[in-house]
Write an enzyme that holds these catalytic residues in place. Structure first.
Site, PDB file in Angstrom:
ATOM      1  N   LYS A  13      75.375 102.760  41.895  1.00 39.13           N
ATOM      2  CA  LYS A  13      75.195 103.124  40.480  1.00 39.13           C
ATOM      3  C   LYS A  13      73.889 103.897  40.269  1.00 39.13           C
ATOM      4  CE  LYS A  13      75.493  98.943  38.692  1.00 39.13           C
ATOM      5  NZ  LYS A  13      75.664  98.081  39.888  1.00 39.13           N
ATOM      6  N   ARG A  88      76.586  93.293  31.366  1.00 37.66           N
ATOM      7  CA  ARG A  88      77.021  92.579  32.576  1.00 37.66           C
ATOM      8  C   ARG A  88      77.855  91.363  32.243  1.00 37.66           C
ATOM      9  NH1 ARG A  88      72.550  94.448  36.059  1.00 37.66           N
ATOM     10  NH2 ARG A  88      72.907  93.895  38.238  1.00 37.66           N
ATOM     11  N   ARG A 127      69.102  98.306  52.306  1.00 33.88           N
ATOM     12  CA  ARG A 127      68.487  99.215  51.316  1.00 33.88           C
ATOM     13  C   ARG A 127      66.962  99.104  51.349  1.00 33.88           C
ATOM     14  NH1 ARG A 127      70.545  99.162  45.190  1.00 33.88           N
ATOM     15  NH2 ARG A 127      69.876  97.005  45.178  1.00 33.88           N
ATOM     16  N   ARG A 160      63.722  95.418  48.197  1.00 36.00           N
ATOM     17  CA  ARG A 160      63.724  94.682  46.935  1.00 36.00           C
ATOM     18  C   ARG A 160      63.813  93.191  47.218  1.00 36.00           C
ATOM     19  NH1 ARG A 160      67.909  97.203  42.601  1.00 36.00           N
ATOM     20  NH2 ARG A 160      68.333  94.987  42.349  1.00 36.00           N
ATOM     21  N   ARG A 171      74.442  87.690  44.199  1.00 33.70           N
ATOM     22  CA  ARG A 171      74.605  88.726  43.162  1.00 33.70           C
ATOM     23  C   ARG A 171      76.044  89.244  43.142  1.00 33.70           C
ATOM     24  NH1 ARG A 171      70.479  92.704  45.217  1.00 33.70           N
ATOM     25  NH2 ARG A 171      70.981  94.048  43.471  1.00 33.70           N
TER      26      ARG A 171
HETATM   27  P1  AMP Z   1      70.016  95.655  38.969  1.00 34.53           P
HETATM   28  O1  AMP Z   1      68.811  96.463  39.253  1.00 34.53           O
HETATM   29  O2  AMP Z   1      70.898  96.262  37.908  1.00 34.53           O
HETATM   30  O3  AMP Z   1      70.777  95.267  40.214  1.00 34.53           O
HETATM   31  O4  AMP Z   1      69.491  94.269  38.322  1.00 34.53           O
HETATM   32  C1  AMP Z   1      68.661  93.397  39.051  1.00 34.53           C
HETATM   33  C2  AMP Z   1      68.658  92.016  38.396  1.00 34.53           C
HETATM   34  O5  AMP Z   1      68.151  92.115  37.064  1.00 34.53           O
HETATM   35  C3  AMP Z   1      70.015  91.351  38.269  1.00 34.53           C
HETATM   36  O6  AMP Z   1      70.414  90.687  39.458  1.00 34.53           O
HETATM   37  C4  AMP Z   1      69.747  90.387  37.117  1.00 34.53           C
HETATM   38  O7  AMP Z   1      68.996  89.261  37.556  1.00 34.53           O
HETATM   39  C5  AMP Z   1      68.835  91.205  36.204  1.00 34.53           C
HETATM   40  N1  AMP Z   1      69.625  91.988  35.230  1.00 34.53           N
HETATM   41  C6  AMP Z   1      69.666  93.349  35.118  1.00 34.53           C
HETATM   42  N2  AMP Z   1      70.493  93.718  34.129  1.00 34.53           N
HETATM   43  C7  AMP Z   1      71.006  92.577  33.600  1.00 34.53           C
HETATM   44  C8  AMP Z   1      71.944  92.289  32.583  1.00 34.53           C
HETATM   45  N3  AMP Z   1      72.552  93.272  31.874  1.00 34.53           N
HETATM   46  N4  AMP Z   1      72.223  90.990  32.324  1.00 34.53           N
HETATM   47  C9  AMP Z   1      71.620  89.990  33.001  1.00 34.53           C
HETATM   48  N5  AMP Z   1      70.755  90.185  33.988  1.00 34.53           N
HETATM   49  C10 AMP Z   1      70.434  91.467  34.303  1.00 34.53           C
END
Ligand code: AMP
Length: 214
Positions: A13, A88, A127, A160, A171
């Site tokens: 993404k 999400r 990654r 990360r 996740r």
């Molecule tokens: P990402 O970078 O989108 O993979 O997000 C990393 C982490 O941030 C996720 O595993 C969640 O812990 C938190 N997070 C990001 N966006 C959301 C969301 N819309 N709802 C809940 N947690 C989020």
């Protein structure tokens, strides 16, 4: 153009988002990026979010909805935006729709990028990201020219905190349980398109351009 990028962690993404915002000239809104910036700055929001992120769990809905809708109020979103990693949960999607309706807007397209679990695990655990500019690499698939150094800006690459095997697996599970139901939600709204995320990043991008139009 009001867009959502949907798909499991590791689907690509972030990579596609960078290409989409350049072509269509709209802001990229990643709730994950907003949380990581807050963690780096040591804010209260960052401290709260980190507890969940480190375990691969979702940050509570109320908190995320507030952050995302606040960002969407900014002037640069008036002609469109690309949401990446938000919504999400179905609750978040409903709150987003309510917020947009209040502004006389709606979501135009949801782009769902799909990748199987085995491939996601390889992508996530390999990654490496640039601490400074956010560029993304992979130890095997997209190695940087110099190991551990960003090709784009020369800063060190890091893994990360949530890309280790255990958190990555969690996740993906959280995605399947909490986020996948959104596919049905947008299927009912009739504005979702599905894209195979394993066909190579240029082909994925071409498929997206086919859907959105030149
Ligand atoms: P990402 O970078 O989108 O993979 O997000 C990393 C982490 O941030 C996720 O595993 C969640 O812990 C938190 N997070 C990001 N966006 C959301 C969301 N819309 N709802 C809940 N947690 C989020």
């Amino acid at each position: 153009m009001n867009l959502i990028l949907l798909g499991p962690p590791g689907a690509g993404k972030g990579t596609q988002a960078a290409k989409i915002i350049e072509k269509y000239n709209i802001p990229h809104i990643s709730t994950g990026d907003i949380f990581r910036a807050n963690i780096k700055e040591g804010t209260e929001l960052g401290k709260k979010a980190q507890e969940y992120m480190n375990k691969g769990e979702l940050v509570p809905d109320e908190l995320v909805v507030e952050i995302a809708t606040d960002r969407l109020k900014a002037d640069d979103c008036k002609d469109g935006f690309l949401l990446d990693g938000f919504p999400r949960t179905v609750f978040q999607a409903e709150k987003l729709d309510e917020f947009l309706a209040g502004q006389g807007k709606k979501i135009d397209h949801v782009l769902d990028i799909d990748v199987n679990k085995e491939e996601l695990m390889i992508r996530l655990t390999g990654r490496r990201v640039c601490k400074t500019c956010g560029a993304s690499f992979h130890v095997v698939n997209i190695p940087p020219k110099v190991e551990g150094i960003c090709d784009v800006c020369g800063a060190p690459l890091i893994q990360r905190a949530d890309d280790n095997e255990e958190t990555a697996a969690n996740r993906i599970e959280v995605y399947n349980n909490e986020t996948k139901p959104l596919i049905d939600y947008y299927e009912k709204a009739g504005n979702i398109s599905h894209i195979d995320g394993t066909i190579g990043l240029e082909n994925v991008f071409n498929a997206i351009v086919d859907i959105l139009g030149e």
